[in-house]
Design a protein around this motif. Structure first.
Motif, mmCIF file in Angstrom:
data_model
loop_
_atom_site.group_PDB
_atom_site.id
_atom_site.type_symbol
_atom_site.label_atom_id
_atom_site.label_comp_id
_atom_site.label_asym_id
_atom_site.label_seq_id
_atom_site.Cartn_x
_atom_site.Cartn_y
_atom_site.Cartn_z
ATOM 1 N N GLY A 100 -25.409 17.675 2.139
ATOM 2 C CA GLY A 100 -25.823 17.214 3.675
ATOM 3 C C GLY A 100 -26.546 16.167 3.671
ATOM 4 O O GLY A 100 -26.539 15.345 3.270
ATOM 5 N N THR A 101 -27.838 16.552 4.248
ATOM 6 C CA THR A 101 -28.791 15.690 4.404
ATOM 7 C C THR A 101 -30.161 15.721 3.355
ATOM 8 O O THR A 101 -31.038 14.946 3.451
ATOM 9 C CB THR A 101 -29.862 15.688 5.869
ATOM 10 N N SER A 144 -35.270 15.685 -1.091
ATOM 11 C CA SER A 144 -35.599 14.833 0.268
ATOM 12 C C SER A 144 -34.686 15.159 1.173
ATOM 13 O O SER A 144 -33.546 15.300 0.927
ATOM 14 C CB SER A 144 -35.869 13.339 0.118
ATOM 15 N N ASP A 145 -35.178 15.424 2.427
ATOM 16 C CA ASP A 145 -34.306 15.759 3.572
ATOM 17 C C ASP A 145 -34.501 14.427 4.616
ATOM 18 O O ASP A 145 -35.583 14.348 5.329
ATOM 19 C CB ASP A 145 -34.686 17.141 4.399
ATOM 20 N N SER A 146 -33.309 13.689 4.972
ATOM 21 C CA SER A 146 -33.579 12.531 5.492
ATOM 22 C C SER A 146 -33.467 13.102 6.922
ATOM 23 O O SER A 146 -34.048 11.970 7.864
ATOM 24 C CB SER A 146 -32.181 11.697 5.338
ATOM 25 N N ASN A 149 -37.281 14.317 7.442
ATOM 26 C CA ASN A 149 -38.103 13.342 6.701
ATOM 27 C C ASN A 149 -39.126 13.964 5.993
ATOM 28 O O ASN A 149 -40.350 13.830 5.750
ATOM 29 C CB ASN A 149 -39.066 12.532 7.743
ATOM 30 N N THR A 150 -38.670 15.278 4.986
ATOM 31 C CA THR A 150 -39.612 16.055 4.370
ATOM 32 C C THR A 150 -39.483 15.714 2.739
ATOM 33 O O THR A 150 -38.066 15.324 2.521
ATOM 34 C CB THR A 150 -39.437 17.405 4.680
ATOM 35 N N PRO A 195 -36.510 23.568 6.975
ATOM 36 C CA PRO A 195 -36.128 24.906 7.350
ATOM 37 C C PRO A 195 -34.855 25.284 6.237
ATOM 38 O O PRO A 195 -34.123 26.309 6.553
ATOM 39 C CB PRO A 195 -35.187 24.608 8.682
ATOM 40 N N GLU A 196 -34.480 24.625 5.364
ATOM 41 C CA GLU A 196 -33.441 24.881 4.292
ATOM 42 C C GLU A 196 -34.044 25.532 3.049
ATOM 43 O O GLU A 196 -35.101 25.024 2.517
ATOM 44 C CB GLU A 196 -32.784 23.462 3.955
ATOM 45 N N ASP A 197 -33.385 26.489 2.735
ATOM 46 C CA ASP A 197 -33.616 26.971 1.437
ATOM 47 C C ASP A 197 -32.626 26.111 0.342
ATOM 48 O O ASP A 197 -31.570 26.375 0.594
ATOM 49 C CB ASP A 197 -33.217 28.441 1.473
ATOM 50 N N VAL A 198 -33.267 25.590 -0.631
ATOM 51 C CA VAL A 198 -32.749 24.856 -1.713
ATOM 52 C C VAL A 198 -32.757 25.509 -3.065
ATOM 53 O O VAL A 198 -33.607 26.114 -3.605
ATOM 54 C CB VAL A 198 -33.555 23.485 -1.850
#
Length: 215
Positions: A100-101, A144-146, A149-150, A195-198
């Motif tokens: 995803g992002t 990194s999450d585009s 921006n985290t 907000p995403e669990d990785v």
């Protein structure tokens, strides 16, 4: 009494060459040290979940590694060898994947191994063995999450297990060469990125060659 003593002495004299032959015919016993290196293949599986979308991604990369090992081997039978060992390896292998992002990367740093092996001697100077070990790897991880921006970065030490098979050839009583294949599986990495669990899982395969000395 003298006859008994003479009979025992004769038996020991007859047995001594056979005992010496058994000892000399097994160049795979005692303490050892080795240097090794080879090819390191990493596979990273990324799983992200934001409460709605469940995304999975798998990728792999390969690079070289070097290391050393110490061990001790003992013959439980004339052709059956058991041993314990510990090793320390360094790799610069890096693996990145995008789901995803979210882009996540692993970098393999050092790896510690402690385990045991059992093998069978054939041809007098060859040993085929299987091994099992506990492993502890130190990895650099970043994500990194585009979209948000985290960025998350950390170094983690992960436990795991390793199974392998190899062949060792004795060049002499005190030197050997070997070839070995290993498969390693490490515990899962978990983290929160916005907000995403990785979740990231790393598997590793190695093909190596080594040169060792026995004492």
């Amino acid at each position: 009494m003298n006859k008994l003593f003479l009979a025992a002495s004769a038996a020991m004299a007859l047995a001594a060459p056979a005992m010496a032959q058994t000892s000399d015919s097994s160049p795979f016993t005692g303490p050892r040290v080795e240097l090794h290196g080879g090819w390191d293949w990493l596979r990273a599986r990324t799983h992200t979940y934001d409460g709605v979308t469940d995304t999975r991604y798998t990728d792999h990369n390969n690079d070289g590694f070097v290391g050393g090992q110490i061990g001790y081997d003992y013959a439980i039978r004339p052709t059956t060898i058991v041993g314990v060992f510990g090793s320390y390896d360094l790799s610069n292998n890096k693996e990145c994947g995008t789901a995803g992002t979210v882009t996540s990367c692993f970098k393999a740093n050092r790896n510690i191994e402690a385990g045991a092996r059992v093998g069978e001697v054939f041809g007098g100077n060859n040993l085929v063995y299987v091994k099992g070990a506990y492993v502890n790897g130190r990895f650099g991880a970043n994500s990194s999450d585009s979209a948000t921006n985290t960025y998350l970065s950390d170094h983690e030490k992960q436990d795991g297990w390793r199974a392998g098979v190899g062949i060792e050839h004795a060049l002499s009583k005190h030197a050997y060469v070997k070839a070995e294949y290993n498969y390693s599986r490490y515990d899962r990495f978990h983290g929160q990125l916005g907000p995403e669990d990785v979740s990231l899982r790393l598997n590793r395969q190695e093909a190596l060659g080594g040169l060792g000395l026995r004492f």
